[in-house]
Write a protein that holds these residues in place. Structure first.
Motif, PDB file in Angstrom:
ATOM      1  N   ARG A  74       1.000  -1.223   0.024  1.00  0.00           N
ATOM      2  CA  ARG A  74       0.033   0.065  -0.006  1.00  0.00           C
ATOM      3  C   ARG A  74       0.753   1.381   0.064  1.00  0.00           C
ATOM      4  N   PRO A  75       1.617   1.389  -1.105  1.00  0.00           N
ATOM      5  CA  PRO A  75       2.347   2.844  -1.173  1.00  0.00           C
ATOM      6  C   PRO A  75       1.813   3.944  -1.273  1.00  0.00           C
ATOM      7  N   GLY A  76       2.677   5.047  -0.796  1.00  0.00           N
ATOM      8  CA  GLY A  76       1.964   6.386  -0.766  1.00  0.00           C
ATOM      9  C   GLY A  76       1.073   6.902   0.135  1.00  0.00           C
ATOM     10  N   LEU A  77       0.830   5.924   1.295  1.00  0.00           N
ATOM     11  CA  LEU A  77      -0.139   6.448   1.939  1.00  0.00           C
ATOM     12  C   LEU A  77       0.369   7.434   3.385  1.00  0.00           C
ATOM     13  N   SER A  78      -0.326   8.229   3.774  1.00  0.00           N
ATOM     14  CA  SER A  78       0.000   9.009   4.850  1.00  0.00           C
ATOM     15  C   SER A  78      -0.689   8.761   6.286  1.00  0.00           C
ATOM     16  N   HIS A  79      -0.208   9.392   7.259  1.00  0.00           N
ATOM     17  CA  HIS A  79      -0.937   9.124   8.429  1.00  0.00           C
ATOM     18  C   HIS A  79      -2.548   9.698   8.354  1.00  0.00           C
ATOM     19  N   ASP A  80      -2.742  10.818   7.681  1.00  0.00           N
ATOM     20  CA  ASP A  80      -4.281  11.184   7.769  1.00  0.00           C
ATOM     21  C   ASP A  80      -5.263  10.506   6.785  1.00  0.00           C
ATOM     22  N   ASP A  81      -4.614   9.441   6.112  1.00  0.00           N
ATOM     23  CA  ASP A  81      -5.320   8.505   5.335  1.00  0.00           C
ATOM     24  C   ASP A  81      -6.027   7.412   6.188  1.00  0.00           C
ATOM     25  N   ILE A  82      -5.560   7.438   7.393  1.00  0.00           N
ATOM     26  CA  ILE A  82      -6.148   6.167   8.319  1.00  0.00           C
ATOM     27  C   ILE A  82      -7.224   7.094   8.813  1.00  0.00           C
ATOM     28  N   THR A  83      -8.435   6.689   8.303  1.00  0.00           N
ATOM     29  CA  THR A  83      -9.766   7.502   8.929  1.00  0.00           C
ATOM     30  C   THR A  83     -10.677   6.386   9.820  1.00  0.00           C
ATOM     31  N   ALA A  84     -10.107   5.343  10.391  1.00  0.00           N
ATOM     32  CA  ALA A  84     -10.645   4.350  11.120  1.00  0.00           C
ATOM     33  C   ALA A  84      -9.841   3.836  12.089  1.00  0.00           C
ATOM     34  N   TYR A  85     -10.355   3.462  13.270  1.00  0.00           N
ATOM     35  CA  TYR A  85      -9.608   3.071  14.391  1.00  0.00           C
ATOM     36  C   TYR A  85      -8.897   1.733  13.897  1.00  0.00           C
ATOM     37  N   ARG A  86      -9.698   0.604  13.188  1.00  0.00           N
ATOM     38  CA  ARG A  86      -9.027  -0.395  12.529  1.00  0.00           C
ATOM     39  C   ARG A  86      -8.497  -0.056  11.298  1.00  0.00           C
ATOM     40  N   MET A  87      -7.187   0.292  11.259  1.00  0.00           N
ATOM     41  CA  MET A  87      -6.570   0.929   9.759  1.00  0.00           C
ATOM     42  C   MET A  87      -6.663   0.305   8.580  1.00  0.00           C
ATOM     43  N   GLU A  88      -6.903  -1.231   8.870  1.00  0.00           N
ATOM     44  CA  GLU A  88      -6.907  -2.148   8.008  1.00  0.00           C
ATOM     45  C   GLU A  88      -7.943  -1.601   6.939  1.00  0.00           C
ATOM     46  N   ILE A  89      -9.176  -1.213   7.472  1.00  0.00           N
ATOM     47  CA  ILE A  89     -10.385  -0.939   6.690  1.00  0.00           C
ATOM     48  C   ILE A  89     -10.129   0.028   5.573  1.00  0.00           C
ATOM     49  N   PRO A  90      -9.791   1.490   6.338  1.00  0.00           N
ATOM     50  CA  PRO A  90      -9.648   2.470   5.035  1.00  0.00           C
ATOM     51  C   PRO A  90      -8.631   2.158   3.810  1.00  0.00           C
ATOM     52  N   ILE A  91      -7.667   1.395   4.213  1.00  0.00           N
ATOM     53  CA  ILE A  91      -6.580   1.128   3.348  1.00  0.00           C
ATOM     54  C   ILE A  91      -6.733  -0.273   2.466  1.00  0.00           C
ATOM     55  N   GLY A  92      -7.971  -0.768   2.789  1.00  0.00           N
ATOM     56  CA  GLY A  92      -8.433  -1.891   1.993  1.00  0.00           C
ATOM     57  C   GLY A  92      -7.349  -3.106   2.045  1.00  0.00           C
ATOM     58  N   LEU A  93      -7.270  -3.624   3.006  1.00  0.00           N
ATOM     59  CA  LEU A  93      -6.146  -4.619   3.402  1.00  0.00           C
ATOM     60  C   LEU A  93      -7.216  -5.936   3.106  1.00  0.00           C
ATOM     61  N   THR A  94      -6.935  -6.968   2.687  1.00  0.00           N
ATOM     62  CA  THR A  94      -7.594  -8.296   2.516  1.00  0.00           C
ATOM     63  C   THR A  94      -7.617  -8.835   4.054  1.00  0.00           C
ATOM     64  N   GLU A  95      -8.473  -9.883   4.395  1.00  0.00           N
ATOM     65  CA  GLU A  95      -8.194 -10.485   5.469  1.00  0.00           C
ATOM     66  C   GLU A  95      -6.697 -11.193   5.604  1.00  0.00           C
ATOM     67  N   ALA A  96      -6.211 -11.976   4.612  1.00  0.00           N
ATOM     68  CA  ALA A  96      -4.969 -12.597   4.478  1.00  0.00           C
ATOM     69  C   ALA A  96      -3.840 -11.390   4.745  1.00  0.00           C
ATOM     70  N   GLN A  97      -4.111 -10.246   4.058  1.00  0.00           N
ATOM     71  CA  GLN A  97      -2.990  -9.182   4.227  1.00  0.00           C
ATOM     72  C   GLN A  97      -2.947  -8.387   5.688  1.00  0.00           C
ATOM     73  N   THR A  98      -3.938  -8.640   6.244  1.00  0.00           N
ATOM     74  CA  THR A  98      -4.313  -8.026   7.644  1.00  0.00           C
ATOM     75  C   THR A  98      -3.445  -8.863   8.643  1.00  0.00           C
TER      76      THR A  98
ATOM     77  N   ASN B 194     -10.623   9.930  14.584  1.00  0.00           N
ATOM     78  CA  ASN B 194     -11.640  10.295  15.519  1.00  0.00           C
ATOM     79  C   ASN B 194     -12.247  11.655  15.357  1.00  0.00           C
ATOM     80  N   ALA B 195     -11.713  12.323  14.223  1.00  0.00           N
ATOM     81  CA  ALA B 195     -12.064  13.582  13.846  1.00  0.00           C
ATOM     82  C   ALA B 195     -13.676  13.873  13.777  1.00  0.00           C
ATOM     83  N   HIS B 196     -14.122  12.836  13.148  1.00  0.00           N
ATOM     84  CA  HIS B 196     -15.560  12.842  12.901  1.00  0.00           C
ATOM     85  C   HIS B 196     -16.571  12.577  13.762  1.00  0.00           C
ATOM     86  N   GLU B 197     -16.047  12.105  15.037  1.00  0.00           N
ATOM     87  CA  GLU B 197     -16.960  11.703  16.340  1.00  0.00           C
ATOM     88  C   GLU B 197     -17.105  12.857  17.185  1.00  0.00           C
ATOM     89  N   PRO B 198     -18.225  13.003  17.478  1.00  0.00           N
ATOM     90  CA  PRO B 198     -18.651  14.381  18.514  1.00  0.00           C
ATOM     91  C   PRO B 198     -18.021  13.966  19.690  1.00  0.00           C
TER      92      PRO B 198
END
Length: 201
Positions: free
Chosen positions: A30-54, A163-167
């Motif tokens: 998953r090249p070229g990703l930055s810290h702010d691309d991680i928009t969920a606590y489980r970071m494998e979700i926003p960057i699209g890791l498969t179950e095997a990759q996770t 967490n920025a989207h959470e009240p």
């Protein structure tokens, strides 16, 4: 009777930059990703890791040396030094599931990066059971639950993309360590003046 404020300090996501270390490991797939691309606590979700990759990534996290190699966030070392002047700092964190090395390496990490005696650390997921005057954390749900059990405590959320989207109306959200230290100083100063006013009366 306790006189110094008790500061409860989360580590990963506040002091330790778990995400940057993870992205370094995941760069080949998953090249070229930055810290702010991680928009969920489980970071494998926003960057699209498969179950095997996770699973392979989690296996790497559990290997010897991984926890020790996690960098600090900018300003964390200086900020913690200031917090230690203001009160007794207790890391409240928990190890990565399945890692036999995490706690051992985290204790060394705390000493080397933050100057914290590892004996001050508390390892638990039920952070709300730990009483304190200040709680600094990045996970909103932990802060909300902690305030329910510690209504007189002050909660500080470190803002991250995940967490920025959470009240959050149960405390103060800060954007970096400089702002965090200023806000903690303000809260503790106000409480000390209130305490003295009651004593003088």
């Amino acid at each position: 009777m306790r006189t110094r404020p008790r500061v409860l300090l989360d580590i990963d996501g506040v002091c330790a930059d778990f995400i940057t270390r993870a992205l370094k490991h995941l760069e080949p797939i998953r090249p070229g990703l930055s810290h702010d691309d991680i928009t969920a606590y489980r970071m494998e979700i926003p960057i699209g890791l498969t179950e095997a990759q996770t699973a392979l990534w989690h296996q790497a996290v559990c290997e010897r040396g991984y926890c020790a190699s996690i960098p600090t966030y900018a300003g964390a070392k200086e900020g913690v030094a200031r917090l230690k002047e203001l009160g007794d700092v207790h890391p409240v964190t928990f190890p990565f599931p399945g890692s036999p090395w995490w706690i051992l390496e985290r204790e060394t990490w705390l000493q080397e990066h933050l100057g914290i005696d590892p004996g001050m650390a508390v390892y638990t997921k039920t952070k709300h059971v730990i009483a304190g005057d200040i709680f600094i954390e990045d996970t909103t749900s932990y802060l909300v639950e902690w305030r329910k059990h510690n209504p007189d405590g002050a909660a500080f959320r470190m803002r991250r993309a995940y967490n920025a989207h959470e009240p959050f109306t149960h405390g103060i959200t800060v954007g970096d360590w400089s702002e965090l230290v200023r806000e903690v100083e303000t809260v503790l100063d106000l409480r000390e003046r209130q305490r003295r006013a009651v004593y003088d009366d």
